[in-house]
Design a protein around this motif. Structure first.
Motif, PDB file in Angstrom:
ATOM      1  N   ASN A   1       0.985  -1.159  -0.059  1.00 37.23           N
ATOM      2  CA  ASN A   1       0.085   0.000   0.029  1.00 37.23           C
ATOM      3  C   ASN A   1       0.883   1.227   0.089  1.00 37.23           C
ATOM      4  OD1 ASN A   1      -2.281  -1.541  -0.048  1.00 37.23           O
ATOM      5  ND2 ASN A   1      -2.608  -1.539   2.322  1.00 37.23           N
ATOM      6  N   ALA A   2       1.933   1.446   0.693  1.00 42.56           N
ATOM      7  CA  ALA A   2       2.691   2.302   0.926  1.00 42.56           C
ATOM      8  C   ALA A   2       3.393   2.742  -0.562  1.00 42.56           C
ATOM      9  CB  ALA A   2       3.941   2.045   1.974  1.00 42.56           C
ATOM     10  N   PHE A   3       3.995   1.512  -1.167  1.00 47.44           N
ATOM     11  CA  PHE A   3       4.632   1.745  -2.402  1.00 47.44           C
ATOM     12  C   PHE A   3       3.571   2.354  -3.581  1.00 47.44           C
ATOM     13  CE2 PHE A   3       5.527  -0.457  -6.550  1.00 47.44           C
ATOM     14  CZ  PHE A   3       6.836   0.072  -6.824  1.00 47.44           C
ATOM     15  N   THR A   4       2.286   1.621  -3.419  1.00 50.01           N
ATOM     16  CA  THR A   4       1.256   2.242  -4.248  1.00 50.01           C
ATOM     17  C   THR A   4       1.076   3.650  -4.332  1.00 50.01           C
ATOM     18  OG1 THR A   4       0.424   0.197  -4.398  1.00 50.01           O
ATOM     19  CG2 THR A   4      -0.985   1.902  -5.196  1.00 50.01           C
ATOM     20  N   LEU A   5       0.766   3.983  -2.982  1.00 42.46           N
ATOM     21  CA  LEU A   5       0.597   5.461  -2.669  1.00 42.46           C
ATOM     22  C   LEU A   5       1.958   6.450  -2.908  1.00 42.46           C
ATOM     23  CD1 LEU A   5      -1.116   4.985   0.723  1.00 42.46           C
ATOM     24  CD2 LEU A   5      -2.205   5.969  -0.983  1.00 42.46           C
ATOM     25  N   GLY A   6       3.051   6.007  -2.917  1.00 44.63           N
ATOM     26  CA  GLY A   6       4.238   6.560  -3.269  1.00 44.63           C
ATOM     27  C   GLY A   6       4.345   6.895  -4.725  1.00 44.63           C
ATOM     28  N   MET A   7       3.890   5.806  -5.338  1.00 44.28           N
ATOM     29  CA  MET A   7       3.887   6.074  -6.899  1.00 44.28           C
ATOM     30  C   MET A   7       2.855   7.019  -7.266  1.00 44.28           C
ATOM     31  SD  MET A   7       4.166   2.225  -8.891  1.00 44.28           S
ATOM     32  CE  MET A   7       4.408   3.073 -10.526  1.00 44.28           C
ATOM     33  N   ARG A   8       1.537   6.858  -6.796  1.00 46.30           N
ATOM     34  CA  ARG A   8       0.398   7.648  -7.206  1.00 46.30           C
ATOM     35  C   ARG A   8       0.498   9.019  -6.665  1.00 46.30           C
ATOM     36  NH1 ARG A   8      -3.849   4.102  -9.093  1.00 46.30           N
ATOM     37  NH2 ARG A   8      -5.640   5.747  -8.101  1.00 46.30           N
ATOM     38  N   SER A   9       1.401   9.435  -5.876  1.00 44.68           N
ATOM     39  CA  SER A   9       1.784  10.601  -5.223  1.00 44.68           C
ATOM     40  C   SER A   9       2.416  11.482  -6.345  1.00 44.68           C
ATOM     41  CB  SER A   9       2.660  10.873  -3.968  1.00 44.68           C
ATOM     42  OG  SER A   9       3.987  10.344  -4.286  1.00 44.68           O
ATOM     43  N   VAL A  10       2.966  10.954  -7.354  1.00 43.79           N
ATOM     44  CA  VAL A  10       3.629  11.657  -8.423  1.00 43.79           C
ATOM     45  C   VAL A  10       3.313  11.101  -9.994  1.00 43.79           C
ATOM     46  CG1 VAL A  10       5.899  11.971  -7.027  1.00 43.79           C
ATOM     47  CG2 VAL A  10       5.763   9.650  -8.576  1.00 43.79           C
ATOM     48  N   ASN A  11       2.312   9.868  -9.647  1.00 46.82           N
ATOM     49  CA  ASN A  11       1.849   9.536 -11.120  1.00 46.82           C
ATOM     50  C   ASN A  11       0.395   8.938 -10.688  1.00 46.82           C
ATOM     51  OD1 ASN A  11       1.165   8.056 -13.268  1.00 46.82           O
ATOM     52  ND2 ASN A  11       3.259   7.082 -13.487  1.00 46.82           N
ATOM     53  N   PRO A  12      -0.620   9.707 -10.748  1.00 47.53           N
ATOM     54  CA  PRO A  12      -1.947   9.217 -10.313  1.00 47.53           C
ATOM     55  C   PRO A  12      -2.396   8.158 -11.192  1.00 47.53           C
ATOM     56  CG  PRO A  12      -1.792  11.540 -10.404  1.00 47.53           C
ATOM     57  CD  PRO A  12      -0.653  11.391 -11.086  1.00 47.53           C
ATOM     58  N   GLN A  13      -2.116   7.813 -12.213  1.00 49.11           N
ATOM     59  CA  GLN A  13      -2.332   6.775 -13.245  1.00 49.11           C
ATOM     60  C   GLN A  13      -1.654   5.376 -12.906  1.00 49.11           C
ATOM     61  OE1 GLN A  13      -4.971   7.688 -15.280  1.00 49.11           O
ATOM     62  NE2 GLN A  13      -4.633   9.758 -14.363  1.00 49.11           N
ATOM     63  N   ALA A  14      -0.703   5.572 -12.018  1.00 47.07           N
ATOM     64  CA  ALA A  14      -0.016   3.998 -11.651  1.00 47.07           C
ATOM     65  C   ALA A  14      -0.927   3.081 -11.030  1.00 47.07           C
ATOM     66  CB  ALA A  14       1.215   4.480 -10.996  1.00 47.07           C
ATOM     67  N   GLN A  15      -0.544   1.786 -11.460  1.00 46.74           N
ATOM     68  CA  GLN A  15      -1.208   0.725 -10.998  1.00 46.74           C
ATOM     69  C   GLN A  15      -0.041  -0.198 -10.688  1.00 46.74           C
ATOM     70  OE1 GLN A  15      -4.946  -0.173 -11.088  1.00 46.74           O
ATOM     71  NE2 GLN A  15      -5.053   1.919 -11.420  1.00 46.74           N
ATOM     72  N   VAL A  16      -0.548  -1.228  -9.498  1.00 46.49           N
ATOM     73  CA  VAL A  16       0.522  -2.260  -9.107  1.00 46.49           C
ATOM     74  C   VAL A  16      -0.235  -3.705  -9.187  1.00 46.49           C
ATOM     75  CG1 VAL A  16       1.842  -3.020  -7.097  1.00 46.49           C
ATOM     76  CG2 VAL A  16       1.660  -0.477  -7.667  1.00 46.49           C
ATOM     77  N   LYS A  17       0.454  -4.494  -9.929  1.00 48.06           N
ATOM     78  CA  LYS A  17      -0.297  -5.970  -9.894  1.00 48.06           C
ATOM     79  C   LYS A  17       0.477  -6.673  -8.935  1.00 48.06           C
ATOM     80  CE  LYS A  17      -0.897  -7.798 -13.955  1.00 48.06           C
ATOM     81  NZ  LYS A  17      -2.425  -7.916 -13.857  1.00 48.06           N
ATOM     82  N   VAL A  18      -0.146  -7.508  -8.173  1.00 46.51           N
ATOM     83  CA  VAL A  18       0.453  -8.024  -7.160  1.00 46.51           C
ATOM     84  C   VAL A  18       0.267  -9.725  -7.331  1.00 46.51           C
ATOM     85  CG1 VAL A  18       0.308  -9.031  -4.473  1.00 46.51           C
ATOM     86  CG2 VAL A  18       0.165  -6.652  -5.320  1.00 46.51           C
ATOM     87  N   VAL A  19       1.345 -10.383  -7.140  1.00 48.18           N
ATOM     88  CA  VAL A  19       1.507 -12.044  -7.284  1.00 48.18           C
ATOM     89  C   VAL A  19       1.626 -12.495  -5.839  1.00 48.18           C
ATOM     90  CG1 VAL A  19       2.424 -13.959  -8.216  1.00 48.18           C
ATOM     91  CG2 VAL A  19       1.867 -12.134  -9.684  1.00 48.18           C
TER      92      VAL A  19
END
Length: 367
Positions: A176-194
């Motif tokens: 969640n922190a990684f995703t929030l960090g990404m989207r803080s500078v790139n709101p379109q970012a998505q993260v796929k989890v395996v």
């Protein structure tokens, strides 16, 4: 730095609990003998990874305390009955302080501790204490957020991957922190989890990474125990976030940034506390501010502007100006439920009990 941090950590984790009524099965060492300190490692000791960082912590103890200590480690010890046997053997051999750095060692550590009340135990990533069992963990999520900022700046596909062991709170915090960090500078970012359902299986870690790369991922993070994801990124010409250790030896071109864990100061402080008789059970949860988590070791492809931005945010976290789970707008989970209201910051209790995936994560709480 270690000296000051050591004092801070000892002060943070020393509070008095009731003495144990159990009978000791060990004989205190002679005063002129070194303190015997044992470490139990969950995977083989390699050049990088979770166990490597704890081994560097052991080496820091030796460097700081020299002849005052005698240390040993046992590697590749499976969680469960194997770990209980190893921990008990160390106690029987006269080890007076035993570090057990794996979540699955928590219950075996507590069980053995009841039998050896004169031995001190440090359950690293555990959460249950007793009079002779302390717990400690690091705020890995702070480093994950910063790595997300770097990934958000560097991704071209707006799609990152995350190879993870189990959906326990510590791992969910990181995702969640990684995703929030990404989207803080790139709101379109998505993260796929395996999810892998295990911590250490290099072939499966590699296969999961390759599968994600085939699905359009161009930046990868992971919460597993080997360097396999980094090697896969190097082979495919993609980017990846090193975890636990700097992994540029494995992935000199692929490494985006490293989130590293620094255990030396804590281990040294706790060992010194046993030596001087001040050790008490307690709980420490330290992060960037305490020097237990840091990011850096940028790869060759990361522009200086991105490096500077990430390092400034790291300073902001250390200063208390930035919190990964503080909401400037409502934060939803990936099923549309409000999880952090605008203007609110999650408490430590909320973070420790995290059981959701934030919006932007493609995945579920199962494996």
């Amino acid at each position: 730095m270690y000296k000051n941090l050591a004092a801070t950590l000892v002060a943070a984790c020393c509070f008095l609990l009731a003495p144990s009524a159990a009978i000791s099965q060990t004989t205190p060492p002679a005063k002129d003998q070194p303190l015997k300190v044992g470490f139990v490692y969950v995977t083989p000791l390699g050049e990088a990874g979770w166990v490597r960082q704890h081994e560097e912590g052991r080496q820091a103890v030796v460097a700081a305390l020299g002849a005052k200590v005698q240390t040993t480690y046992v590697e590749n010890v499976a969680e469960g009955p194997d770990s209980e046997r190893v921990i008990r053997d160390l106690a029987r051999q006269g080890y007076r302080l035993i570090f057990t750095p794996s979540f699955g060692y928590m219950e075996p550590t507590l069980k053995v501790a009841q039998e050896f009340p004169d031995v001190k135990f440090e359950s690293i990533t555990g959460y249950k204490t007793s009079p002779n069992v302390a717990t400690a963990n690091a705020r890995y999520y702070e480093g994950r957020y910063l790595a997300g900022v770097a990934a958000g700046r560097m991704t071209k596909s707006n799609l990152a991957g995350y190879v993870a062991g189990f959906p326990i709170p510590e791992v969910l915090q990181g995702i969640n922190a990684f995703t929030l960090g990404m989207r803080s500078v790139n709101p379109q970012a998505q993260v796929k989890v395996v999810w892998l359902g295990e911590w250490f299986n290099p072939p499966r870690e590699r296969d999961a990474a390759m599968t994600l790369f085939n699905q359009g991922v161009d930046a990868m993070a992971f919460h597993t125990g080997s360097t396999a994801v980094m090697a896969a990124a190097q082979e495919r010409g993609k980017l990846a976030v090193a975890y636990h250790s700097d992994m540029r030896k494995v992935a000199p071109d692929a490494q985006l940034i490293a989130v590293t864990h620094q255990w030396g100061a804590y281990y040294t402080a706790r060992t010194q506390a046993v030596l001087d008789g001040s050790w008490k059970s307690g709980n420490v949860w330290g992060g960037v501010k305490e020097g237990m988590i840091r990011v850096g070791d940028f790869g060759t492809k990361v522009p200086k502007t991105v490096q500077a931005e990430v390092l400034q945010r790291q300073k902001d976290i250390a200063a208390g100006k930035l919190h990964p789970f503080a909401a400037s707008t409502d934060v939803l989970d990936n099923e549309g439920k409000l999880v952090i209201a605008k203007g609110k910051t999650l408490s430590d209790a909320d973070i420790l009990g995290m059981n959701w995936l934030v919006a932007g994560v493609q995945g579920k709480l199962s494996h």
